[in-house]
Design a protein around this motif. Sequence first.
Motif, PDB file in Angstrom:
ATOM      1  N   GLN A  38      18.627  -3.970  -4.960  1.00 50.16           N
ATOM      2  CA  GLN A  38      19.358  -4.718  -3.942  1.00 50.16           C
ATOM      3  C   GLN A  38      20.152  -5.943  -4.203  1.00 50.16           C
ATOM      4  OE1 GLN A  38      16.759  -4.914  -0.621  1.00 50.16           O
ATOM      5  NE2 GLN A  38      17.660  -2.974   0.367  1.00 50.16           N
ATOM      6  N   ASP A  39      19.385  -6.789  -5.068  1.00 48.89           N
ATOM      7  CA  ASP A  39      19.902  -8.051  -5.725  1.00 48.89           C
ATOM      8  C   ASP A  39      20.982  -7.490  -6.684  1.00 48.89           C
ATOM      9  OD1 ASP A  39      17.975  -9.186  -4.114  1.00 48.89           O
ATOM     10  OD2 ASP A  39      16.660  -9.688  -5.677  1.00 48.89           O
ATOM     11  N   ALA A  40      21.016  -6.746  -7.361  1.00 50.20           N
ATOM     12  CA  ALA A  40      21.736  -6.306  -8.490  1.00 50.20           C
ATOM     13  C   ALA A  40      23.116  -5.971  -7.882  1.00 50.20           C
ATOM     14  CB  ALA A  40      21.057  -5.302  -9.523  1.00 50.20           C
ATOM     15  N   PHE A  41      22.917  -4.972  -6.791  1.00 49.40           N
ATOM     16  CA  PHE A  41      24.054  -4.496  -6.205  1.00 49.40           C
ATOM     17  C   PHE A  41      24.829  -5.745  -5.488  1.00 49.40           C
ATOM     18  CE2 PHE A  41      26.002  -3.156  -2.473  1.00 49.40           C
ATOM     19  CZ  PHE A  41      26.916  -1.956  -2.933  1.00 49.40           C
ATOM     20  N   LYS A  42      23.900  -6.638  -4.920  1.00 54.06           N
ATOM     21  CA  LYS A  42      24.862  -7.991  -4.244  1.00 54.06           C
ATOM     22  C   LYS A  42      25.541  -8.883  -5.245  1.00 54.06           C
ATOM     23  CE  LYS A  42      21.429  -8.278  -0.310  1.00 54.06           C
ATOM     24  NZ  LYS A  42      20.424  -8.925   0.037  1.00 54.06           N
ATOM     25  N   MET A  43      24.899  -8.887  -6.354  1.00 53.78           N
ATOM     26  CA  MET A  43      25.400  -9.681  -7.362  1.00 53.78           C
ATOM     27  C   MET A  43      26.763  -8.851  -7.973  1.00 53.78           C
ATOM     28  SD  MET A  43      23.678 -12.413  -8.461  1.00 53.78           S
ATOM     29  CE  MET A  43      23.857 -12.608 -10.261  1.00 53.78           C
ATOM     30  N   ALA A  44      26.633  -7.564  -8.351  1.00 51.34           N
ATOM     31  CA  ALA A  44      27.900  -6.843  -8.697  1.00 51.34           C
ATOM     32  C   ALA A  44      28.895  -6.973  -7.650  1.00 51.34           C
ATOM     33  CB  ALA A  44      27.293  -5.274  -9.314  1.00 51.34           C
ATOM     34  N   SER A  45      28.708  -6.895  -6.499  1.00 51.20           N
ATOM     35  CA  SER A  45      29.641  -6.955  -5.349  1.00 51.20           C
ATOM     36  C   SER A  45      30.496  -8.035  -5.410  1.00 51.20           C
ATOM     37  CB  SER A  45      29.170  -6.394  -4.108  1.00 51.20           C
ATOM     38  OG  SER A  45      28.090  -7.380  -3.714  1.00 51.20           O
ATOM     39  N   VAL A  98       0.961  -0.997  -0.039  1.00 49.86           N
ATOM     40  CA  VAL A  98       0.147   0.124   0.071  1.00 49.86           C
ATOM     41  C   VAL A  98       0.831   1.457  -0.085  1.00 49.86           C
ATOM     42  CG1 VAL A  98      -1.671   1.566   1.350  1.00 49.86           C
ATOM     43  CG2 VAL A  98      -2.100  -1.010   1.129  1.00 49.86           C
ATOM     44  N   LEU A  99       1.839   1.248   0.843  1.00 45.35           N
ATOM     45  CA  LEU A  99       2.671   2.531   1.042  1.00 45.35           C
ATOM     46  C   LEU A  99       3.624   2.814  -0.358  1.00 45.35           C
ATOM     47  CD1 LEU A  99       3.572   2.096   4.728  1.00 45.35           C
ATOM     48  CD2 LEU A  99       2.248   3.640   3.698  1.00 45.35           C
ATOM     49  N   ILE A 100       4.270   1.608  -0.663  1.00 43.33           N
ATOM     50  CA  ILE A 100       5.552   1.982  -1.718  1.00 43.33           C
ATOM     51  C   ILE A 100       5.097   1.390  -3.115  1.00 43.33           C
ATOM     52  CG2 ILE A 100       7.080   2.705   0.055  1.00 43.33           C
ATOM     53  CD1 ILE A 100       8.161   0.035  -0.098  1.00 43.33           C
ATOM     54  N   GLY A 101       3.979   0.355  -3.092  1.00 43.30           N
ATOM     55  CA  GLY A 101       3.780  -0.230  -4.249  1.00 43.30           C
ATOM     56  C   GLY A 101       4.639  -0.744  -5.232  1.00 43.30           C
ATOM     57  N   ASP A 102       4.882  -0.304  -6.482  1.00 47.63           N
ATOM     58  CA  ASP A 102       5.830  -1.097  -7.257  1.00 47.63           C
ATOM     59  C   ASP A 102       7.304  -0.991  -6.811  1.00 47.63           C
ATOM     60  OD1 ASP A 102       3.877  -1.948  -9.004  1.00 47.63           O
ATOM     61  OD2 ASP A 102       3.800  -0.275 -10.459  1.00 47.63           O
ATOM     62  N   ALA A 103       7.599   0.343  -6.020  1.00 52.56           N
ATOM     63  CA  ALA A 103       9.011   0.553  -5.540  1.00 52.56           C
ATOM     64  C   ALA A 103       9.429  -0.540  -4.652  1.00 52.56           C
ATOM     65  CB  ALA A 103       8.601   1.745  -4.706  1.00 52.56           C
ATOM     66  N   LEU A 104       8.465  -1.439  -3.877  1.00 55.18           N
ATOM     67  CA  LEU A 104       8.874  -2.554  -3.324  1.00 55.18           C
ATOM     68  C   LEU A 104       9.634  -3.538  -4.088  1.00 55.18           C
ATOM     69  CD1 LEU A 104       8.542  -4.048  -0.487  1.00 55.18           C
ATOM     70  CD2 LEU A 104       6.352  -4.819  -1.206  1.00 55.18           C
ATOM     71  N   ARG A 105       9.087  -3.673  -5.103  1.00 54.78           N
ATOM     72  CA  ARG A 105      10.022  -4.695  -6.027  1.00 54.78           C
ATOM     73  C   ARG A 105      11.184  -4.152  -6.604  1.00 54.78           C
ATOM     74  NH1 ARG A 105       7.573  -7.439  -3.125  1.00 54.78           N
ATOM     75  NH2 ARG A 105       5.247  -8.067  -3.497  1.00 54.78           N
ATOM     76  N   GLU A 106      11.129  -2.910  -6.992  1.00 58.00           N
ATOM     77  CA  GLU A 106      12.136  -2.063  -7.560  1.00 58.00           C
ATOM     78  C   GLU A 106      13.244  -1.989  -6.532  1.00 58.00           C
ATOM     79  OE1 GLU A 106      11.069   1.745  -9.233  1.00 58.00           O
ATOM     80  OE2 GLU A 106       9.252   0.978 -10.063  1.00 58.00           O
ATOM     81  N   ILE A 107      12.932  -1.913  -5.504  1.00 55.44           N
ATOM     82  CA  ILE A 107      14.051  -1.691  -4.429  1.00 55.44           C
ATOM     83  C   ILE A 107      14.572  -3.207  -4.416  1.00 55.44           C
ATOM     84  CG2 ILE A 107      14.544  -1.323  -1.809  1.00 55.44           C
ATOM     85  CD1 ILE A 107      12.305   0.925  -2.085  1.00 55.44           C
ATOM     86  N   GLU A 108      13.748  -4.087  -4.236  1.00 60.91           N
ATOM     87  CA  GLU A 108      14.689  -5.397  -4.129  1.00 60.91           C
ATOM     88  C   GLU A 108      15.373  -5.941  -5.260  1.00 60.91           C
ATOM     89  OE1 GLU A 108      11.018  -7.902  -3.279  1.00 60.91           O
ATOM     90  OE2 GLU A 108      10.895  -7.280  -1.140  1.00 60.91           O
ATOM     91  N   ARG A 109      15.006  -5.445  -6.575  1.00 58.29           N
ATOM     92  CA  ARG A 109      15.744  -5.836  -7.628  1.00 58.29           C
ATOM     93  C   ARG A 109      17.156  -4.971  -7.604  1.00 58.29           C
ATOM     94  NH1 ARG A 109      10.687  -5.862 -10.459  1.00 58.29           N
ATOM     95  NH2 ARG A 109      10.725  -3.611 -10.802  1.00 58.29           N
TER      96      ARG A 109
END
Length: 101
Positions: A84-91, A71-82
Amino acid sequence: MAEKEKIQFRGKADREASEIVDRMRPEGINISEIAQQGFREKLRETLSDEEKIMLHQRYNEGEISEEVAEVLIGDALREIEREQDAFKMASKLDTRDVFQG
């Protein structure tokens, strides 16, 4: 806002406009659904990127449910998770053999 406080919309012009559209459509319109969608959209618009990240962190820590986070962040919920995952993979990438000229 008090826990039991209700949200009400009391605009005469708003009510009349919704009644006109409701009569125009054979199936009518669902005012409650429209109001809920509009409320969520406007609520999300009020949040800064930093606030969205803070809310995501609270969601990750279990302070707020997935439903509330949605409700609060909508699509941003998935975007933030993506992101974070991309950052973890790149690191995790081995950059020892990368040449910068």
